[in-house]
Design a protein around this motif. Structure first.
Motif, PDB file in Angstrom:
ATOM      1  N   UNK B  82       0.906  -1.075   0.268  1.00  0.00           N
ATOM      2  CA  UNK B  82      -0.092  -0.197   0.110  1.00  0.00           C
ATOM      3  C   UNK B  82       1.139   1.515  -0.226  1.00  0.00           C
ATOM      4  N   UNK B  83       2.019   1.319   0.945  1.00  0.00           N
ATOM      5  CA  UNK B  83       2.234   2.282   1.067  1.00  0.00           C
ATOM      6  C   UNK B  83       3.604   2.209  -0.249  1.00  0.00           C
ATOM      7  N   UNK B  84       4.009   1.821  -0.852  1.00  0.00           N
ATOM      8  CA  UNK B  84       5.052   2.161  -2.185  1.00  0.00           C
ATOM      9  C   UNK B  84       3.848   2.559  -3.186  1.00  0.00           C
ATOM     10  N   UNK B  85       2.354   2.271  -2.965  1.00  0.00           N
ATOM     11  CA  UNK B  85       1.553   2.996  -4.125  1.00  0.00           C
ATOM     12  C   UNK B  85       1.178   4.103  -3.342  1.00  0.00           C
ATOM     13  N   UNK B  86       2.015   4.866  -2.824  1.00  0.00           N
ATOM     14  CA  UNK B  86       1.016   6.268  -2.130  1.00  0.00           C
ATOM     15  C   UNK B  86       1.468   7.450  -2.793  1.00  0.00           C
ATOM     16  N   UNK B  87       1.539   8.324  -2.870  1.00  0.00           N
ATOM     17  CA  UNK B  87       2.159   9.403  -3.187  1.00  0.00           C
ATOM     18  C   UNK B  87       3.772   9.846  -2.473  1.00  0.00           C
ATOM     19  N   UNK B  88       4.495  10.583  -3.013  1.00  0.00           N
ATOM     20  CA  UNK B  88       5.354  11.584  -1.854  1.00  0.00           C
ATOM     21  C   UNK B  88       5.319  11.747  -0.991  1.00  0.00           C
ATOM     22  N   UNK B  89       4.336  12.394  -0.716  1.00  0.00           N
ATOM     23  CA  UNK B  89       3.768  13.368   1.485  1.00  0.00           C
ATOM     24  C   UNK B  89       3.127  12.376   1.627  1.00  0.00           C
ATOM     25  N   UNK B  90       2.043  11.277   1.537  1.00  0.00           N
ATOM     26  CA  UNK B  90       1.721  10.416   1.909  1.00  0.00           C
ATOM     27  C   UNK B  90       2.683   8.710   2.443  1.00  0.00           C
ATOM     28  N   UNK B  91       3.969   8.949   1.241  1.00  0.00           N
ATOM     29  CA  UNK B  91       4.401   8.158   1.804  1.00  0.00           C
ATOM     30  C   UNK B  91       5.313   8.333   2.765  1.00  0.00           C
ATOM     31  N   UNK B  92       6.013   9.566   2.972  1.00  0.00           N
ATOM     32  CA  UNK B  92       6.973   9.264   3.852  1.00  0.00           C
ATOM     33  C   UNK B  92       6.527   9.701   5.127  1.00  0.00           C
ATOM     34  N   UNK B  93       5.370  10.549   5.470  1.00  0.00           N
ATOM     35  CA  UNK B  93       4.611  10.497   6.233  1.00  0.00           C
ATOM     36  C   UNK B  93       4.306   9.148   7.233  1.00  0.00           C
ATOM     37  N   UNK B  94       3.285   8.245   5.954  1.00  0.00           N
ATOM     38  CA  UNK B  94       3.420   6.515   6.937  1.00  0.00           C
ATOM     39  C   UNK B  94       4.359   6.809   7.206  1.00  0.00           C
ATOM     40  N   UNK B  95       5.601   6.582   6.510  1.00  0.00           N
ATOM     41  CA  UNK B  95       7.146   5.738   6.941  1.00  0.00           C
ATOM     42  C   UNK B  95       7.679   6.221   7.846  1.00  0.00           C
ATOM     43  N   UNK B  96       7.113   7.350   8.332  1.00  0.00           N
ATOM     44  CA  UNK B  96       8.142   8.051   9.520  1.00  0.00           C
ATOM     45  C   UNK B  96       7.070   7.407  10.262  1.00  0.00           C
ATOM     46  N   UNK B  97       6.103   7.633  10.484  1.00  0.00           N
ATOM     47  CA  UNK B  97       5.001   7.032  11.543  1.00  0.00           C
ATOM     48  C   UNK B  97       5.052   5.572  11.933  1.00  0.00           C
ATOM     49  N   UNK B  98       5.858   4.335  11.034  1.00  0.00           N
ATOM     50  CA  UNK B  98       6.178   3.471  11.013  1.00  0.00           C
ATOM     51  C   UNK B  98       7.738   3.150  11.704  1.00  0.00           C
ATOM     52  N   UNK B  99       8.513   4.723  11.836  1.00  0.00           N
ATOM     53  CA  UNK B  99       9.897   4.133  12.227  1.00  0.00           C
ATOM     54  C   UNK B  99       9.790   4.767  13.740  1.00  0.00           C
ATOM     55  N   UNK B 100       7.861   5.465  14.175  1.00  0.00           N
ATOM     56  CA  UNK B 100       8.019   5.911  15.609  1.00  0.00           C
ATOM     57  C   UNK B 100       8.025   4.506  16.613  1.00  0.00           C
ATOM     58  N   UNK B 101       7.553   3.006  16.309  1.00  0.00           N
ATOM     59  CA  UNK B 101       8.154   2.165  17.504  1.00  0.00           C
ATOM     60  C   UNK B 101       8.996   1.453  17.284  1.00  0.00           C
ATOM     61  N   UNK B 102       9.932   1.944  16.377  1.00  0.00           N
ATOM     62  CA  UNK B 102      11.172   2.130  16.512  1.00  0.00           C
ATOM     63  C   UNK B 102      12.056   2.936  17.145  1.00  0.00           C
ATOM     64  N   UNK B 103      11.795   3.804  17.221  1.00  0.00           N
ATOM     65  CA  UNK B 103      12.978   4.490  17.579  1.00  0.00           C
ATOM     66  C   UNK B 103      12.226   4.252  19.269  1.00  0.00           C
ATOM     67  N   UNK B 104      11.311   4.194  19.385  1.00  0.00           N
ATOM     68  CA  UNK B 104      10.301   4.667  20.428  1.00  0.00           C
ATOM     69  C   UNK B 104      11.486   3.646  21.934  1.00  0.00           C
ATOM     70  N   UNK B 105      11.249   4.289  22.658  1.00  0.00           N
ATOM     71  CA  UNK B 105      12.076   3.230  23.975  1.00  0.00           C
ATOM     72  C   UNK B 105      10.691   2.171  24.216  1.00  0.00           C
ATOM     73  N   UNK B 106      11.522   0.818  24.309  1.00  0.00           N
ATOM     74  CA  UNK B 106      10.368  -0.351  24.656  1.00  0.00           C
ATOM     75  C   UNK B 106      10.048  -0.229  26.017  1.00  0.00           C
ATOM     76  N   UNK B 107      10.068   0.067  26.722  1.00  0.00           N
ATOM     77  CA  UNK B 107       9.528   0.456  28.202  1.00  0.00           C
ATOM     78  C   UNK B 107       8.214   0.971  27.675  1.00  0.00           C
ATOM     79  N   UNK B 108       8.073   1.645  27.391  1.00  0.00           N
ATOM     80  CA  UNK B 108       7.689   2.907  26.693  1.00  0.00           C
ATOM     81  C   UNK B 108       6.830   2.148  25.794  1.00  0.00           C
ATOM     82  N   UNK B 109       6.994   2.164  24.720  1.00  0.00           N
ATOM     83  CA  UNK B 109       5.789   0.704  24.468  1.00  0.00           C
ATOM     84  C   UNK B 109       5.027  -0.364  24.653  1.00  0.00           C
TER      85      UNK B 109
END
Lengths: 346, 273
Positions: B82-109
């Protein structure tokens, strides 16, 4: 001959920008048609509409008297050779070519026979087991052509198929494509921005610019009788000079009167005058109506390309003989060499 | 200078691997001492396989890791399509959101998931256990799958999806026949990554598992709180070896697909020249 494809009043726009503006085009059976134009002129979009990958905003696509405007690509009896080949990297040469036949669930025996025939046609016999990623550009090109042709389409669409090849290979493939088209007797619709390629291969050339068709005609007619200055300039090099039509068969260029063969223009109408560089003769006599100084001489192989500055125009001249740079020359051309065109709008 | 940099690298490697090496050595020690080596034995490995608590949590861990990595591979791959089919802006936004759980401290998750489950527990008689643990693992696995699959869409040969349609395949069949094989390496490495992350997750599992669904890291943690038995050394050694094997396999596979791509690139470079 019957029309195999007709485009009627096709309009396409992307994000509010008009890409194709009212395209009308009839393509006859067994014809080699080339859509020619600079990048962004809408030639690829036109091809993709015929292939079914783009839906026009309005207008219709007629295929053998049936309206196929809404038909998806996989239901159309046309096949495409894509710009960068788009071969399936996980399949070998044989399986790439057999792809369309497998989808149609033909018996194994028929598939083997058809693929072998096709590989023979494109001179790739013995390459069946090869990985397509290890083939050269020209070989990949042939696989792409075989993969499309094996389905026996009524029409083959080719989107700048030779763009990535070097000059020599491109010439070879041009002859080869023409041979294939003639031996299979199917319609080719070919997209290119290379005017020489278009003139060499086509039965009909469609010159496009900014989403509109500028001229449709045989290569000879397009070259010799361009309809406007854009076509003249795009198909080969041209001198395009401002002129004023004095009366039928008489035009004023650079303040001098010249006889010409065109008529039907208004009196005193400003026109574009096109003179091909190879139609100009340079003389040592600097007393001609138009004369100038040779600014540069470039050797081009078959001929020399010269720029001659007269008082109000820089003339491009092609000739097999070259005068000295800096020498005074006369510029001569006959009535047949003068092509008068309506001024382009905008 | 060159010698200095080599020395530096060896120091870093030493620092990283000496503790693991010591642990492996002591897993074969005959006594329970953690300072004196007194002889070679496989006793702790034998004991380990008699310890029901450990075996049960090992089972839990593997079941969770397998289920979570399969489900998150499915979800993550679909998301990447789905993301690969999105426009430039949508793609950047969704990938940014996708990265949050990775950077987010595990304890918070971990804590936030626990709070969510507590909320549902109160309302819908939901118990902490297998389901909550599975949901939590899928949550932190999916972003890694997306990250592994996305680049494959960018590297994909252009127009092959259209070419398949041109040759008579419907949209779904085109995807299965030509797109899926192309993105498969990304899907597999995403799956392996999700699997290893699930296997050794402690923090998030600690907050979201119930008494019946303890995973190995949690069991080890509670064992060390009482007394550190050499069984744990043996167990950790086994886990380390398994993880190393998985990583090596993954790297070899990636190297292979890279090599194929590289040949293709060399070839096209020649043509352009």
């Amino acid at each position: 001959m019957e029309n195999v494809i007709s485009l009627n009043d096709i309009v396409v726009s992307f994000d509010g920008e008009t890409v194709l503006n009212n395209i009308n085009l009839d393509i006859k059976d067994k014809e080699f048609v080339t859509l020619l134009g600079p990048s962004g002129c809408g030639k690829t979009t036109t091809l993709r509409i015929i292939g079914g990958f783009i839906q026009p905003d309005s207008g219709e696509v007629i295929f053998e008297n049936k309206n196929i405007t809404k038909l998806p690509p996989y239901r159309r009896n046309v096949n495409t050779v894509f710009q960068k080949y788009a071969l399936f990297p996980h399949l070998n040469v044989f399986e790439n070519v057999a792809f369309g036949l497998r989808v149609r669930k033909l018996p194994e025996k028929e598939i083997n026979k058809a693929v072998a025939e096709m590989l023979e046609l494109v001179n790739l016999k013995g390459f069946e087991e090869r990985n397509v990623q290890n083939l050269s550009g020209g070989q990949q090109q042939r696989v792409a052509i075989a993969r499309a042709l094996v389905n026996k389409p009524k029409v083959l669409l080719l989107d700048e198929p030779l763009g990535a090849l070097d000059l020599k290979l491109r010439k070879e493939m041009q002859t080869e494509l023409k041979r294939i088209q003639q031996s299979l007797e199917i319609t080719f619709i070919y997209v290119t921005h290379d005017q020489e390629e278009a003139l060499t291969m086509s039965d009909t050339v469609v010159v496009m610019k900014d989403g509109s068709i500028q001229q449709i005609g045989r290569p000879v007619d397009i070259y010799n009788e361009p309809q406007n200055a854009f076509v003249a300039d795009f198909i080969g090099e041209s001198n395009i000079i401002d002129g004023i039509m004095l009366k039928d068969r008489l035009v004023a260029i650079c303040g001098h009167e010249f006889e010409c063969v065109d008529s039907g223009f208004d009196e005193k109408q400003p026109v574009d005058v096109v003179i091909r560089p190879e139609d100009i003769t340079l003389t040592a006599n600097a007393d001609e109506k138009i004369h100038g100084v040779v600014r540069s001489v470039t050797f081009k192989g078959v001929h020399y390309e010269m720029v001659v500055d007269s008082s109000d125009f820089s003339w491009l001249v092609h000739s097999t003989k070259a005068p000295e740079v800096g020498s005074e020359v006369g510029i001569l051309f006959g009535p047949d060499d003068i092509h008068i065109m309506n001024k382009m709008k905008g | 200078m060159k010698k200095l940099s080599k020395l530096y690298v060896s120091l870093v490697l030493l620092f990283l691997y000496v503790p693991i090496f010591v642990m492996i050595v002591f897993s074969f020690n005959t006594t329970k001492s953690r300072s004196v080596l007194s002889g070679f034995t496989l006793e702790w490995y034998a004991k380990l396989f008699e310890n029901e608590l450990i075996l049960k949590s090992l089972g839990n861990t593997i079941i969770i890791a397998v289920c979570a990595s399969i489900i998150s591979t499915l979800l993550g791959t679909l998301a990447a399509i789905g993301i690969s089919r999105m426009g430039k802006f949508g793609k950047a936004t969704v990938l940014g959101i996708n990265n949050i759980p990775i950077i987010n401290p595990e304890i918070v998750t971990g804590v936030s998931l626990m709070l969510l489950f507590v909320f549902f527990k109160a309302r819908m008689s939901m118990e902490f256990g297998f389901t909550t643990l599975l949901i939590a693992h899928i949550t932190f696995d999916v972003p890694y799958v997306v990250l592994n699959v996305m680049p494959k869409f960018r590297q994909m040969t252009p127009h092959i999806y259209e070419a398949a349609q041109d040759l008579g395949c419907g949209p779904f069949k085109s995807f299965i026949k030509v797109v899926l094989p192309e993105i498969m390496p990304g899907i597999i490495s995403g799956f392996l990554m999700a699997f290893t992350f699930s296997l050794d997750d402690f923090v998030i599992s600690y907050f979201t598992s119930g008494p019946t669904s303890q995973t190995l890291p949690i069991t080890i943690y509670s064992m060390t709180r009482r007394k550190v038995s050499p069984e744990i050394n043996a167990l950790s050694t086994i886990i380390f070896v398994v993880v190393v094997i998985v990583l090596v396999v993954k790297n070899i596979m990636e190297r292979r697909s890279l090599n194929v791509k590289k040949y293709a690139d060399d070839d096209s470079a020649e043509i352009i020249e």
